[in-house]
Design a protein around this motif. Structure first.
Motif, PDB file in Angstrom:
ATOM      1  N   ASN A  56      -3.937 -14.282   2.044  1.00 15.32           N
ATOM      2  CA  ASN A  56      -2.996 -14.157   0.812  1.00 15.32           C
ATOM      3  C   ASN A  56      -3.466 -12.823   0.094  1.00 15.32           C
ATOM      4  OD1 ASN A  56      -1.861 -16.812   0.090  1.00 15.32           O
ATOM      5  ND2 ASN A  56      -3.966 -17.526   0.165  1.00 15.32           N
ATOM      6  N   ILE A  58      -4.138 -10.644  -2.699  1.00 12.21           N
ATOM      7  CA  ILE A  58      -4.587 -10.969  -4.454  1.00 12.21           C
ATOM      8  C   ILE A  58      -3.675 -10.463  -5.252  1.00 12.21           C
ATOM      9  CG2 ILE A  58      -6.969 -11.409  -3.721  1.00 12.21           C
ATOM     10  CD1 ILE A  58      -7.370  -8.621  -4.918  1.00 12.21           C
ATOM     11  N   LEU A  61       2.304  -6.632  -3.544  1.00 17.67           N
ATOM     12  CA  LEU A  61       1.960  -5.089  -2.924  1.00 17.67           C
ATOM     13  C   LEU A  61       3.689  -4.794  -2.667  1.00 17.67           C
ATOM     14  CD1 LEU A  61      -0.912  -4.775  -0.637  1.00 17.67           C
ATOM     15  CD2 LEU A  61      -0.547  -3.869  -2.965  1.00 17.67           C
TER      16      LEU A  61
ATOM     17  N   ASN B  96      -5.031   1.412  -4.909  1.00 14.75           N
ATOM     18  CA  ASN B  96      -4.897  -0.066  -5.268  1.00 14.75           C
ATOM     19  C   ASN B  96      -4.468  -0.599  -3.991  1.00 14.75           C
ATOM     20  OD1 ASN B  96      -5.714  -0.778  -7.671  1.00 14.75           O
ATOM     21  ND2 ASN B  96      -3.908   0.176  -8.619  1.00 14.75           N
ATOM     22  N   ILE B  97      -3.380  -0.179  -3.365  1.00 17.49           N
ATOM     23  CA  ILE B  97      -2.780  -0.908  -2.108  1.00 17.49           C
ATOM     24  C   ILE B  97      -3.848  -1.080  -1.143  1.00 17.49           C
ATOM     25  CG2 ILE B  97      -0.889  -0.735  -0.239  1.00 17.49           C
ATOM     26  CD1 ILE B  97       0.686   0.971  -2.105  1.00 17.49           C
ATOM     27  N   LEU B  98      -4.628   0.037  -0.907  1.00 15.81           N
ATOM     28  CA  LEU B  98      -5.649  -0.005   0.044  1.00 15.81           C
ATOM     29  C   LEU B  98      -6.822  -1.244  -0.333  1.00 15.81           C
ATOM     30  CD1 LEU B  98      -6.743   1.242   2.599  1.00 15.81           C
ATOM     31  CD2 LEU B  98      -8.211   2.686   1.270  1.00 15.81           C
ATOM     32  N   ILE B 100      -6.527  -3.734  -2.552  1.00 17.81           N
ATOM     33  CA  ILE B 100      -5.802  -5.236  -2.331  1.00 17.81           C
ATOM     34  C   ILE B 100      -5.690  -5.755  -0.795  1.00 17.81           C
ATOM     35  CG2 ILE B 100      -3.707  -6.361  -2.640  1.00 17.81           C
ATOM     36  CD1 ILE B 100      -3.289  -4.810  -5.159  1.00 17.81           C
ATOM     37  N   GLN B 101      -5.198  -4.881   0.063  1.00 16.14           N
ATOM     38  CA  GLN B 101      -5.331  -5.050   1.531  1.00 16.14           C
ATOM     39  C   GLN B 101      -6.803  -5.310   2.008  1.00 16.14           C
ATOM     40  OE1 GLN B 101      -3.440  -1.689   2.921  1.00 16.14           O
ATOM     41  NE2 GLN B 101      -1.309  -2.812   3.010  1.00 16.14           N
ATOM     42  N   GLU B 102      -7.617  -4.546   1.865  1.00 18.13           N
ATOM     43  CA  GLU B 102      -8.987  -4.848   2.443  1.00 18.13           C
ATOM     44  C   GLU B 102      -9.591  -5.860   1.590  1.00 18.13           C
ATOM     45  OE1 GLU B 102     -10.304  -2.988   4.922  1.00 18.13           O
ATOM     46  OE2 GLU B 102      -8.521  -1.805   5.147  1.00 18.13           O
ATOM     47  N   LEU B 103      -9.509  -6.314   0.504  1.00 13.23           N
ATOM     48  CA  LEU B 103     -10.153  -7.512  -0.137  1.00 13.23           C
ATOM     49  C   LEU B 103      -9.608  -8.482   0.281  1.00 13.23           C
ATOM     50  CD1 LEU B 103     -12.014  -8.209  -2.242  1.00 13.23           C
ATOM     51  CD2 LEU B 103     -10.296  -7.946  -4.115  1.00 13.23           C
ATOM     52  N   SER B 104      -8.182  -8.625   0.305  1.00  9.68           N
ATOM     53  CA  SER B 104      -7.508  -9.921   0.917  1.00  9.68           C
ATOM     54  C   SER B 104      -7.858 -10.238   2.517  1.00  9.68           C
ATOM     55  CB  SER B 104      -6.054  -9.616   1.038  1.00  9.68           C
ATOM     56  OG  SER B 104      -5.619  -9.160  -0.493  1.00  9.68           O
ATOM     57  N   MET B 105      -8.060  -9.017   3.188  1.00  8.56           N
ATOM     58  CA  MET B 105      -8.475  -9.353   4.526  1.00  8.56           C
ATOM     59  C   MET B 105      -9.746  -9.877   4.548  1.00  8.56           C
ATOM     60  SD  MET B 105      -6.492  -6.118   6.498  1.00  8.56           S
ATOM     61  CE  MET B 105      -6.926  -6.469   8.008  1.00  8.56           C
TER      62      MET B 105
END
Lengths: 237, 118
Positions: A56, A58, A61, B96-98, B100-105
């Motif tokens: 998911n 967050i 994107l 921001n993209i990085l 969001i991706q890292e946090l979601s993973m």
């Protein structure tokens, strides 16, 4: 050989379960990962209730950021082949083997499933405007990279381990399909297209609406020209 | 320089210094961005204290009137600033993209570990 389907999904509550079930019911021995791109509908609930393998995001994107997350997942989990596969039921799981074959044979680095390569193969050819847009983008890719790509906006594509690593690090997030194709072509990766059949969307709303087609086309052409020049400069450096 | 213009410039300079000082006090502007705003402030003070200086420079550069030079330099400064902002926004978007991706993973990995523990 470890193969994974990367399925980006944004507000796909109507299609996602069907799409994943079709993959599960196929005789293919492949994994999948759904990237829920901050959907506002019940996509997340459906994914959790049905215990589908998913990440998911967050926040939303866009397709590029979502697909790159899939490539990062594939890279971290050491997959040999990653296949982009739409969550809206447009892509046919029966073509997965066909799209993987040139990569398994180490013939090319990326295979694109094309709607326009063999018109008899695909019943769904999308609208005239999109076909027109695609052909214009295709001409520009040919001019900049000297390679004919008949369906540069196709989201049905398979890549090998080398490209998975590349995309996990750098993946264009604005106009991902044509831009990623250009980046690979400029960096001397081999790309092949194979004819595939695509279905019309089963439900929901497409991310590229009709009135946006021209706007999309102009921006993509600009991105192709800028990318091809900047990648060439970077390569020389 | 007419007295009315001097008063107007003085008032705008006071307002300008007040706004910038608030940003400095609340740390809402980073030091490297502050440099740009300080240069503008110094330019305004110079124009107020030595009005002939602006006139001499505009003559030297071939402008017919000092106001033309001020207008052209303002436009270029604004263009430079907008370009810099675009660059900063793009950089922040990529970050921001990085994130969001890292946090979601990471969240996904934590979920897997929690399931394994159970």
């Amino acid at each position: 050989m470890k193969i994974i389907l990367i399925i980006p999904a944004y507000n796909e509550q109507e299609n996602i379960l069907n799409t994943v079930n079709k993959i599960k019911n196929s005789r293919l021995n492949i994994d999948y990962i759904v990237i829920n791109d901050g959907s506002k509908d019940n996509t997340e609930k459906i994914l959790q209730e049905n215990h589908l393998n998913h990440i998911n995001l967050i926040n939303n994107l866009g397709i590029g950021g979502a697909v790159q997350t899939g490539y990062k997942y594939a890279y971290e989990n050491n997959y040999d082949i990653a296949i982009q596969f739409d969550g809206d039921g447009q892509h046919d799981v029966n073509y997965v083997e066909k799209i993987c074959k040139p990569i398994i044979d180490e013939e090319v680095d990326m295979v694109i499933g094309s709607r326009y390569l063999d018109k008899s193969e695909s019943e769904f050819q999308s609208t005239f405007m999109r076909r027109f847009g695609s052909s214009i983008i295709s001409i520009f890719i040919r001019l900049c990279c000297k390679k004919k790509i008949t369906d540069p906006t196709s989201g049905f594509r398979a890549v090998n381990k080398k490209v998975i690593k590349e995309f996990a690090k750098n993946y264009p997030t604005e106009y991902p399909e044509p831009e990623s194709t250009v980046s690979l072509l400029v960096n001397n990766y081999n790309i092949k297209e194979i004819p595939v059949s695509m279905n019309a969307r089963c439900g929901g709303k497409s991310s590229i609406e009709l009135f946006k087609t021209v706007d999309y086309m102009v921006k993509v052409i600009f991105a192709i020209i800028v990318d091809s020049i900047s990648f060439k400069i970077r390569r020389k450096q | 320089m007419p007295i009315q213009l001097k008063i107007a410039l003085l008032i705008s300079l006071i307002v300008y210094i007040f706004i910038v000082s608030i940003s400095v006090r609340h740390k809402t502007i980073r030091i490297n961005y502050l440099i740009f705003w300080c240069i503008i402030g110094i330019g305004m003070i110079t124009a107020l204290i030595i009005p002939d200086f602006v006139k001499k420079i505009s003559n030297l550069l071939g402008f017919k009137a000092p106001v033309n030079m001020l207008l052209v330099s303002s436009i270029f400064m604004i263009l430079f600033l907008i370009h810099d902002f675009t660059r900063i926004i793009t950089k922040e978007q990529n970050k921001n993209i990085l994130l969001i991706q890292e946090l979601s993973m990471l969240k996904k990995r934590i979920e897997i570990l929690e399931k394994e523990e159970k």
